[in-house]
Design an enzyme around this catalytic site. Structure first.
Site, PDB file in Angstrom:
ATOM      1  N   TYR A  18       0.737  -1.071  -0.003  1.00  0.00           N
ATOM      2  CA  TYR A  18       0.172   0.133  -0.118  1.00  0.00           C
ATOM      3  C   TYR A  18       0.958   1.450   0.048  1.00  0.00           C
ATOM      4  CZ  TYR A  18      -4.249  -3.034   1.296  1.00  0.00           C
ATOM      5  OH  TYR A  18      -4.849  -3.703   0.959  1.00  0.00           O
TER       6      TYR A  18
ATOM      7  N   LYS B  87       3.216 -15.277   2.302  1.00  0.00           N
ATOM      8  CA  LYS B  87       3.166 -16.025   1.282  1.00  0.00           C
ATOM      9  C   LYS B  87       4.617 -16.422   0.829  1.00  0.00           C
ATOM     10  CE  LYS B  87       0.905 -17.834  -2.489  1.00  0.00           C
ATOM     11  NZ  LYS B  87       0.087 -19.127  -2.300  1.00  0.00           N
TER      12      LYS B  87
ATOM     13  N   ASP C 218      -3.528 -17.929   1.569  1.00  0.00           N
ATOM     14  CA  ASP C 218      -4.645 -18.711   0.810  1.00  0.00           C
ATOM     15  C   ASP C 218      -5.104 -19.704   1.745  1.00  0.00           C
ATOM     16  OD1 ASP C 218      -1.925 -19.828   0.304  1.00  0.00           O
ATOM     17  OD2 ASP C 218      -2.279 -20.396  -1.523  1.00  0.00           O
TER      18      ASP C 218
ATOM     19  N   ASP D 116      -5.594  -6.744   5.720  1.00  0.00           N
ATOM     20  CA  ASP D 116      -6.665  -6.300   5.198  1.00  0.00           C
ATOM     21  C   ASP D 116      -7.725  -7.186   4.567  1.00  0.00           C
ATOM     22  OD1 ASP D 116      -8.758  -4.373   4.207  1.00  0.00           O
ATOM     23  OD2 ASP D 116      -7.236  -3.338   2.828  1.00  0.00           O
TER      24      ASP D 116
ATOM     25  N   ASP E 167     -11.392  -8.584   7.173  1.00  0.00           N
ATOM     26  CA  ASP E 167     -12.744  -8.354   6.443  1.00  0.00           C
ATOM     27  C   ASP E 167     -13.425  -9.900   6.541  1.00  0.00           C
ATOM     28  OD1 ASP E 167     -12.620  -5.842   6.197  1.00  0.00           O
ATOM     29  OD2 ASP E 167     -12.729  -5.506   4.047  1.00  0.00           O
TER      30      ASP E 167
END
Length: 362
Positions: A142, A189, A221, A245, A249
């Site tokens: 970001y 990852k 994942d 993030d 959620d």
């Protein structure tokens, strides 16, 4: 105690829910003998409309001069087509970087009263879900180098982390795990990304200081799948900005409603923290007395706990919310399968009434 709280209502339902949180804070101040004063900060879409930018320097200074800041929500479709450098989300990123808050604490808790609103089967949720995600907030993709080619056919964003940025997040994860179930999961990852491999190296190094804490690693994942398959396996999760993030959620929906989850963005303690619900601005219901204010109210409880060190007062808010839920009061988003019965009983309420109920029980 006298404290100043910067209010950043923002866009959409932000002003609706922040207003109710202020009423709750005032009730706490009255009960416990404190004095809270408020300053207003304009950020996000409203700031674009008024100033032409999402976070003017003078507005950031108001937040920095406060003892803590409470945010509603920023953004909305109205500003989808503005230039990328002045999108409302830039206001949020500017607040986080300007306030030097580098860790976002997002507790994903399934309130026992709202088990009916959880989409998972009872055998999966068991006696409840309680996961704390510690999300890195000021680094990663970001904030990395980005660009678009002149012909518009190529674009890039860069994921970059330093040892120091990772260490302070991982260390915070271990510290929270000490007082919970003593289990920290680092989500990454590492089979693909160099930056994720650095996360693992740093975590293993810091783990030497926390030998009583179980440390494990999980690819993002797999973690998103496991959050649905068996969320109770998690205790504390430490992860990068983007992965945090996404994961939080998902955790919000797993626990029943994004309208119930609070968050705290904190730094090294030298400046004010930034407290906000994790939901969006929901402009379609703004001003209609439909939004759930409980996530913002619970964010105010976190503000009292972390910035003001007022544990009893924070618990007073959380206990009041629990009592309201025990009594069967619901906003539409958390009514679940009981919606029809609750509607007949007159217990599905709007934003203002829900706020009033919490105030009454404080």
């Amino acid at each position: 105690m006298k404290k100043t709280i910067a209010l950043i209502p923002g866009d959409g339902i932000g002003p609706d829910v922040v207003s109710e949180a202020v009423n709750v804070l005032n009730a706490v101040a009255k009960k416990f003998g404190h004095e809270f004063s408020y300053t207003n900060v304009i950020a996000g879409g409203n700031a674009i409309d008024k100033f032409g930018e999402p976070l003017p320097a003078e507005q950031l200074k108001i937040a920095l001069d406060s003892d803590a800041a409470l945010l509603g929500a920023l953004g909305g479709p109205k500003w989808d087509n503005v230039a990328p450098e002045i999108r409302p989300e830039k206001g949020l990123l500017g607040l986080r970087s300007g306030m030097k808050v580098f860790a976002n604490l997002r507790p994903a808790v399934m309130w026992k009263q709202l088990k009916d609103a959880c989409p998972l089967k009872d055998e999966i949720t068991g006696d409840g879900i309680d996961v704390l995600v510690v999300r890195e907030l000021t680094g990663g993709i970001y904030f990395g180098e980005r660009g678009t080619s002149q012909d518009g056919k190529t674009a890039w964003d860069t994921e970059k982390y330093t040892w120091a940025e990772i260490e302070r997040i991982v260390r915070m994860g271990f510290e929270f795990a000490k007082n919970r179930k003593k289990h920290l999961t680092v989500v990454d990852k590492a089979n693909i990304l160099n930056s994720s491999r650095l996360w693992r190296t740093v975590a293993e190094s810091v783990h030497k200081e926390y030998s009583d804490i179980t440390l494990d690693f999980m690819y993002i994942d797999n973690a998103t799948m496991q959050m649905v398959k068996n969320p109770r396996q998690f205790d504390v999760i430490a992860t990068s900005n983007m992965f945090g993030d996404i994961l939080t959620d998902e955790a919000a929906q797993v626990t029943g409603s994004i309208g119930m989850l609070a968050s705290a963005s904190i730094g090294d303690g030298s400046g004010p923290g930034l407290y906000e619900p994790i939901h969006g601005s929901a402009p379609d219901i703004a001003g209609k007395d439909l939004a759930n204010p409980l996530a913002t109210i619970l964010s105010a409880a976190m503000l009292l706990r972390f910035d003001f060190k007022l544990e009893e007062e924070a618990k007073a808010i959380e206990n009041a919310v629990a009592k309201v839920l025990d009594e069967g009061w619901r906003t539409g988003d958390i009514a679940g399968s009981q919606r029809e019965a609750l509607s007949v009983q007159g217990k599905i309420v709007g934003t203002k009434k829900m706020g009033e109920l919490v105030v009454e029980r404080i």
